[in-house]
Scaffold this active site. Structure first.
Site, PDB file in Angstrom:
ATOM      1  N   CYS A   7      -7.547 -10.865   1.430  1.00 35.69           N
ATOM      2  CA  CYS A   7      -7.532 -10.478   2.845  1.00 35.69           C
ATOM      3  C   CYS A   7      -7.658 -11.688   3.774  1.00 35.69           C
ATOM      4  O   CYS A   7      -8.630 -12.452   3.678  1.00 35.69           O
ATOM      5  CB  CYS A   7      -8.657  -9.494   3.143  1.00 35.69           C
ATOM      6  SG  CYS A   7      -8.635  -9.008   4.869  1.00 35.69           S
ATOM      7  N   ARG A  31       0.837  -1.208   0.000  1.00 34.93           N
ATOM      8  CA  ARG A  31       0.000   0.000   0.000  1.00 34.93           C
ATOM      9  C   ARG A  31       0.872   1.257   0.000  1.00 34.93           C
ATOM     10  O   ARG A  31       1.839   1.336   0.745  1.00 34.93           O
ATOM     11  CB  ARG A  31      -0.889  -0.009   1.244  1.00 34.93           C
ATOM     12  CG  ARG A  31      -1.937   1.083   1.267  1.00 34.93           C
ATOM     13  CD  ARG A  31      -2.737   1.055   2.571  1.00 34.93           C
ATOM     14  NE  ARG A  31      -3.516  -0.144   2.725  1.00 34.93           N
ATOM     15  CZ  ARG A  31      -4.050  -0.538   3.884  1.00 34.93           C
ATOM     16  NH1 ARG A  31      -3.865   0.172   4.976  1.00 34.93           N
ATOM     17  NH2 ARG A  31      -4.762  -1.635   3.960  1.00 34.93           N
ATOM     18  N   ARG A  50      -1.653   7.074   9.846  1.00 38.19           N
ATOM     19  CA  ARG A  50      -1.857   6.495   8.503  1.00 38.19           C
ATOM     20  C   ARG A  50      -2.033   7.592   7.460  1.00 38.19           C
ATOM     21  O   ARG A  50      -1.984   8.774   7.767  1.00 38.19           O
ATOM     22  CB  ARG A  50      -3.095   5.600   8.541  1.00 38.19           C
ATOM     23  CG  ARG A  50      -2.954   4.395   9.444  1.00 38.19           C
ATOM     24  CD  ARG A  50      -1.996   3.381   8.865  1.00 38.19           C
ATOM     25  NE  ARG A  50      -2.063   2.131   9.610  1.00 38.19           N
ATOM     26  CZ  ARG A  50      -2.937   1.145   9.377  1.00 38.19           C
ATOM     27  NH1 ARG A  50      -3.848   1.268   8.424  1.00 38.19           N
ATOM     28  NH2 ARG A  50      -2.899   0.047  10.097  1.00 38.19           N
ATOM     29  N   CYS A  67     -15.864  -8.587   6.442  1.00 42.10           N
ATOM     30  CA  CYS A  67     -15.814  -8.869   7.883  1.00 42.10           C
ATOM     31  C   CYS A  67     -16.160  -7.582   8.613  1.00 42.10           C
ATOM     32  O   CYS A  67     -16.247  -6.524   7.989  1.00 42.10           O
ATOM     33  CB  CYS A  67     -14.434  -9.402   8.282  1.00 42.10           C
ATOM     34  SG  CYS A  67     -13.220  -8.117   8.627  1.00 42.10           S
ATOM     35  N   LYS A 118      -3.277   1.745  14.956  1.00 41.96           N
ATOM     36  CA  LYS A 118      -3.269   2.789  13.919  1.00 41.96           C
ATOM     37  C   LYS A 118      -3.942   4.077  14.396  1.00 41.96           C
ATOM     38  O   LYS A 118      -4.760   4.059  15.315  1.00 41.96           O
ATOM     39  CB  LYS A 118      -3.974   2.268  12.684  1.00 41.96           C
ATOM     40  CG  LYS A 118      -5.394   1.800  12.935  1.00 41.96           C
ATOM     41  CD  LYS A 118      -5.916   1.091  11.706  1.00 41.96           C
ATOM     42  CE  LYS A 118      -7.107   0.215  12.027  1.00 41.96           C
ATOM     43  NZ  LYS A 118      -7.468  -0.664  10.925  1.00 41.96           N
ATOM     44  N   CYS A 139     -14.850  -3.503   0.205  1.00 42.88           N
ATOM     45  CA  CYS A 139     -13.444  -3.739   0.583  1.00 42.88           C
ATOM     46  C   CYS A 139     -12.908  -4.898  -0.266  1.00 42.88           C
ATOM     47  O   CYS A 139     -13.683  -5.606  -0.905  1.00 42.88           O
ATOM     48  CB  CYS A 139     -13.371  -4.084   2.064  1.00 42.88           C
ATOM     49  SG  CYS A 139     -13.943  -5.756   2.419  1.00 42.88           S
ATOM     50  N   CYS A 199     -13.461  -1.797   6.612  1.00 42.74           N
ATOM     51  CA  CYS A 199     -12.543  -1.039   5.746  1.00 42.74           C
ATOM     52  C   CYS A 199     -13.256  -0.184   4.696  1.00 42.74           C
ATOM     53  O   CYS A 199     -12.677   0.773   4.203  1.00 42.74           O
ATOM     54  CB  CYS A 199     -11.551  -1.970   5.075  1.00 42.74           C
ATOM     55  SG  CYS A 199     -10.557  -2.877   6.266  1.00 42.74           S
ATOM     56  N   LYS A 218      -5.804   7.469  12.449  1.00 40.43           N
ATOM     57  CA  LYS A 218      -6.223   7.961  11.125  1.00 40.43           C
ATOM     58  C   LYS A 218      -6.735   9.388  11.220  1.00 40.43           C
ATOM     59  O   LYS A 218      -7.509   9.703  12.126  1.00 40.43           O
ATOM     60  CB  LYS A 218      -7.320   7.059  10.565  1.00 40.43           C
ATOM     61  CG  LYS A 218      -6.820   5.644  10.324  1.00 40.43           C
ATOM     62  CD  LYS A 218      -7.914   4.744   9.806  1.00 40.43           C
ATOM     63  CE  LYS A 218      -7.336   3.388   9.437  1.00 40.43           C
ATOM     64  NZ  LYS A 218      -8.377   2.439   9.017  1.00 40.43           N
TER      65      LYS A 218
HETATM   66  C1  HEM Z   1     -10.057  -2.449  12.890  1.00 36.32           C
HETATM   67  C2  HEM Z   1      -9.751  -3.478  12.248  1.00 36.32           C
HETATM   68  C3  HEM Z   1      -9.184  -3.514  10.859  1.00 36.32           C
HETATM   69  C4  HEM Z   1      -8.321  -4.450  10.410  1.00 36.32           C
HETATM   70  C5  HEM Z   1      -7.722  -5.588  11.199  1.00 36.32           C
HETATM   71  C6  HEM Z   1      -8.068  -4.148   9.011  1.00 36.32           C
HETATM   72  C7  HEM Z   1      -7.263  -4.915   8.184  1.00 36.32           C
HETATM   73  C8  HEM Z   1      -7.162  -4.707   6.849  1.00 36.32           C
HETATM   74  C9  HEM Z   1      -6.524  -5.594   5.927  1.00 36.32           C
HETATM   75  C10 HEM Z   1      -5.886  -6.932   6.284  1.00 36.32           C
HETATM   76  C11 HEM Z   1      -6.596  -5.036   4.714  1.00 36.32           C
HETATM   77  C12 HEM Z   1      -6.000  -5.569   3.434  1.00 36.32           C
HETATM   78  C13 HEM Z   1      -6.994  -6.301   2.634  1.00 36.32           C
HETATM   79  C14 HEM Z   1      -6.496  -6.552   1.236  1.00 36.32           C
HETATM   80  O1  HEM Z   1      -6.176  -5.600   0.539  1.00 36.32           O
HETATM   81  O2  HEM Z   1      -6.445  -7.713   0.828  1.00 36.32           O
HETATM   82  C15 HEM Z   1      -7.290  -3.792   4.846  1.00 36.32           C
HETATM   83  C16 HEM Z   1      -7.560  -2.921   3.835  1.00 36.32           C
HETATM   84  C17 HEM Z   1      -7.987  -1.625   4.032  1.00 36.32           C
HETATM   85  N1  HEM Z   1      -8.478  -1.117   5.186  1.00 36.32           N
HETATM   86 FE1  HEM Z   1      -8.623  -2.076   6.889  1.00 36.32          FE
HETATM   87  N2  HEM Z   1      -8.759  -3.040   8.656  1.00 36.32           N
HETATM   88  C18 HEM Z   1      -9.458  -2.608   9.738  1.00 36.32           C
HETATM   89  C19 HEM Z   1     -10.307  -1.529   9.783  1.00 36.32           C
HETATM   90  C20 HEM Z   1     -10.321  -0.519   8.831  1.00 36.32           C
HETATM   91  C21 HEM Z   1     -11.106   0.678   8.918  1.00 36.32           C
HETATM   92  C22 HEM Z   1     -12.050   1.026  10.047  1.00 36.32           C
HETATM   93  C23 HEM Z   1     -10.842   1.413   7.808  1.00 36.32           C
HETATM   94  C24 HEM Z   1     -11.391   2.754   7.387  1.00 36.32           C
HETATM   95  C25 HEM Z   1     -12.587   3.169   7.650  1.00 36.32           C
HETATM   96  C26 HEM Z   1      -9.895   0.662   7.028  1.00 36.32           C
HETATM   97  C27 HEM Z   1      -9.371   1.067   5.830  1.00 36.32           C
HETATM   98  C28 HEM Z   1      -8.772   0.207   4.970  1.00 36.32           C
HETATM   99  C29 HEM Z   1      -8.424   0.570   3.628  1.00 36.32           C
HETATM  100  C30 HEM Z   1      -8.525   1.941   3.013  1.00 36.32           C
HETATM  101  C31 HEM Z   1      -7.944  -0.593   3.033  1.00 36.32           C
HETATM  102  C32 HEM Z   1      -7.493  -0.728   1.603  1.00 36.32           C
HETATM  103  C33 HEM Z   1      -8.533  -1.356   0.771  1.00 36.32           C
HETATM  104  C34 HEM Z   1      -9.798  -0.559   0.586  1.00 36.32           C
HETATM  105  O3  HEM Z   1      -9.744   0.617   0.266  1.00 36.32           O
HETATM  106  O4  HEM Z   1     -10.886  -1.128   0.729  1.00 36.32           O
HETATM  107  N3  HEM Z   1      -9.607  -0.501   7.673  1.00 36.32           N
HETATM  108  N4  HEM Z   1      -7.619  -3.616   6.166  1.00 36.32           N
HETATM  109  S1  SF4 Z   2     -13.286  -5.254   6.018  1.00 37.74           S
HETATM  110 FE1  SF4 Z   2     -12.452  -7.166   6.715  1.00 37.74          FE
HETATM  111  S2  SF4 Z   2     -12.511  -8.452   4.885  1.00 37.74           S
HETATM  112 FE2  SF4 Z   2     -12.653  -6.366   4.192  1.00 37.74          FE
HETATM  113  S3  SF4 Z   2     -10.520  -5.784   3.750  1.00 37.74           S
HETATM  114 FE3  SF4 Z   2     -11.037  -5.081   5.822  1.00 37.74          FE
HETATM  115  S4  SF4 Z   2     -10.273  -6.695   7.111  1.00 37.74           S
HETATM  116 FE4  SF4 Z   2     -10.444  -7.573   5.058  1.00 37.74          FE
END
Ligand code: HEM
Ligand code: SF4
Length: 580
Positions: free
Chosen positions: A438, A79, A148, A477, A211, A432, A481, A213
């Site tokens: 993921c 990323r 971030r 999940c 993190k 997402c 994201c 943000k």
């Molecule tokens: C709190 C627990 C969270 C975990 C453990 C987590 C974990 C991950 C993981 C493993 C990915 C990579 C998935 C892939 O590209 O295959 C991802 C993508 C992403 N996450 Fe999270 N995430 C969390 C919450 C959030 C939240 C609340 C946001 C923003 C509101 C966020 C924003 C993003 C963004 C921007 C990406 C890139 C892909 C996309 O734009 O959909 N994440 N996250």
């Molecule tokens: S919402 Fe959950 S399944 Fe989707 S990218 Fe984030 S961690 Fe992975």
């Protein structure tokens, strides 16, 4: 190392110990890269995130490989951290080529204005990260327990307010970027630091508990989803000048199904600060999190839990104690609206910008839709600037009017539909990545969402609602994201082909959803929501969104601030009200 003498001694989680022993994010990453290994082991997997990469495996192949006694098909997500989402034509062409040569032939615009690569194998990992750096972008701190990617309004306008927002976003990113030399040593063959002792004046040895943000916006456009962020600034403009910022703290979307102690919640008002204190304000909030955030239980290691525990008054007191400037009263602002900036828009000085819809942010050539080729050709011939939007779309900027015509023709020739012809359901939808990349995904998201949108598009069209603004979001999940918990309608994965259905947020991003129905099969998503959509079609007031209608139906006048992982569904209540 940063000390906090008021804090009781508590056990550290495994991650904290890993960070502390990592010599500022070095671990044994360099040694493993230099070996023949196909993947990393142990604590290095956590450290890699700070460098902007996640170790993953192709989950489509996992079962088959296990049956054959083979190891997982290891691969990496990479990323880029791009403050405000601004990239040049040259940078875009480098990223496009890296995606072709080293990743799965796609680039993904993220919901926080970054780019992601998927499917990079170990032997190409270093070359990809180095290639990104050679284009003067970075992956450092795109993931991990640090500040971030800093978001701001993508509209490429050059009035004083927009210019200020972009500058402040960049300054926050620079000031809060980790200082360790580890990144240069590992990925860019930089000289090894002689001593690693004084490397992180702000973060110390253990970085943040998790993190952090940040987003910045103008009061009249919440396209960055301010209230989803740990820290947010709303610029207050008088005349043409930014005179200061309303400050918010404690937003965050992640929660865990079934756990009442986990919460998705909106950021809440702290107060107002003068224009010159924007960067220091975010830095101070980040430092409070660094010193007081939960380091024993990662599930509670976000500033939102600290705010829940302390209350906002105690947070204000702590902010005032640390800040060398005044925290004033919050300035009244209107309820936010949200622009996606798509289609043809006037920029300034006779220039235009053009917003291209990218379904779920995936820039790829597939099934007659050749958006990757289209963008490459457009960028090569017209050399626009590019800005990534928080809705996973791309703005092409600094264009002459004639160039806009040429771009529209080029997009059409490659099968890309102009945003103005899309249904509202598709235009504002987000998903997402989830499967197959993921590791946390419980169900499909990006791969399924287009067909779910097809079904809702048909339903809404038949009800005469095709062009009524509505946000549909899906995640694989409950981590959230794609910001599901502030959407009009959200589907959050429970297990393969089963989703929790949420309703009641909305475009403005300042209200949280309710659980509407639990454990709904994919094929039942539309029928579950049909009665509510029908009610909206028939009974809505002029300009009333689905969520405003839903909130009125349930006689709510106060927006909801948060939702826990264990909630009672509202479907029956809604049915009762609809039957009255
Ligand atoms: C709190 C627990 C969270 C975990 C453990 C987590 C974990 C991950 C993981 C493993 C990915 C990579 C998935 C892939 O590209 O295959 C991802 C993508 C992403 N996450 Fe999270 N995430 C969390 C919450 C959030 C939240 C609340 C946001 C923003 C509101 C966020 C924003 C993003 C963004 C921007 C990406 C890139 C892909 C996309 O734009 O959909 N994440 N996250
Ligand atoms: S919402 Fe959950 S399944 Fe989707 S990218 Fe984030 S961690 Fe992975």
């Amino acid at each position: 190392m940063v000390e906090d003498n008021d804090k009781p001694e508590i056990a550290e989680s495994k991650n904290e110990i890993g960070k502390r022993n990592s010599r500022h994010l070095r671990g044994t990453i360099a040694e493993t890269l230099a070996s023949q290994a196909t993947h990393f082991e142990g604590g290095d997997k956590g450290l890699l995130k700070f460098h902007g990469t996640y170790q993953q495996d192709d989950r489509d192949l996992r079962h088959e490989n296990r049956k054959k006694g083979l190891e997982e098909a290891f691969q990496f997500m990479i990323r880029c951290a791009i403050p405000g989402g601004v990239v040049t034509a040259d940078q875009y062409l480098v990223l496009d080529a890296l995606a072709e040569n080293f990743a799965n032939h796609s680039l993904r615009v993220t919901t926080r204005q970054g780019f992601q690569f998927h499917g990079v194998i170990m032997k190409n990992l270093k070359a990809t990260i180095a290639g990104i750096n050679h284009s003067l972008l970075t992956t450092l701190s795109a993931c991990g327990d640090v500040e971030r990617n800093v978001m701001t309004c993508p509209a490429p306008l050059n009035d004083e307010a927009h210019v200020t927002l972009r500058r402040v976003a960049r300054e926050i990113a620079i000031q809060l970027r980790p200082a360790t030399r580890a990144y240069h040593e590992i990925w860019l063959d930089g000289e090894k630091a002689l001593s690693t002792e004084q490397e992180e004046p702000f973060y110390g040895d253990v970085y943040l508990p998790r993190k952090f943000k940040t987003a910045i916006a103008l009061a009249d456009d919440n396209c960055v989803d301010l209230y989803n962020n740990d820290a947010a600034l709303i610029a207050i403009v008088e005349g043409s000048k930014v005179v200061g910022y309303n400050v918010l703290v404690g937003g965050g979307m992640g929660m865990t199904h079934g756990k009442a102690d986990t919460v998705a919640r909106l950021a809440e008002p702290v107060g107002f600060v003068g224009w010159e204190h924007a960067v220091e304000t975010v830095r101070t909030m980040c430092a409070i999190f660094r010193d007081h955030g939960n380091r024993a239980d990662r599930r509670h290691a976000r500033i939102k839990y600290l705010i829940n525990e302390w209350g906002i008054e105690r947070f204000r007191d702590e902010f005032r104690r640390r800040a060398l400037f005044d925290l004033h009263d919050w300035r009244p602002v209107p309820r936010p609206v949200c622009h996606d900036h798509l289609g043809r828009n006037r920029q300034d000085n006779g220039k235009w910008f053009y917003g291209v819809f990218v379904e779920n942010g995936r820039i790829i050539d597939r099934d007659g839709l050749r958006i990757k080729t289209a963008l490459r050709e457009i960028v090569k011939s017209h050399r626009p600037g590019l800005t990534l939007t928080p809705h996973q779309n791309v703005l092409l900027t600094g264009l002459d009017e004639r160039t806009v015509d040429a771009i529209e023709r080029s997009l059409a020739a490659h099968g890309v539909t102009p945003a103005t012809l899309l249904s509202a359901a598709r235009r504002y939808s987000m998903a997402c990545p989830a499967l197959p990349t993921c590791g946390l995904a419980m169900s499909e998201s990006e791969r399924l969402m287009p067909t779910v949108v097809d079904a809702f598009e048909a339903e809404l069209t038949s009800l005469g609602l095709r062009d009524e603004p509505i946000t549909l979001r899906m995640t694989g999940c409950p981590n959230g994201c794609a910001r599901p918990y502030t959407a009009d309608i959200a589907f959050v994965g429970r297990r393969p082909d089963v989703y929790h259905v949420y309703v009641g947020g909305g475009m403005g991003g300042d209200r949280v959803v309710d659980l509407f129905a639990g454990d709904v099969k994919t094929e039942d998503l539309v029928s579950t929501l049909r009665p509510l959509l029908q009610g909206w079609a028939v009974n809505r007031r002029k300009g009333e969104s689905l969520s405003d209608y839903y909130q009125r139906l349930l006689h709510r006048d106060k927006p909801r601030q948060g939702i826990t992982g264990r909630e009672a569904p509202t479907r029956e209540l809604v049915q009762l009200e609809l039957s009255r």
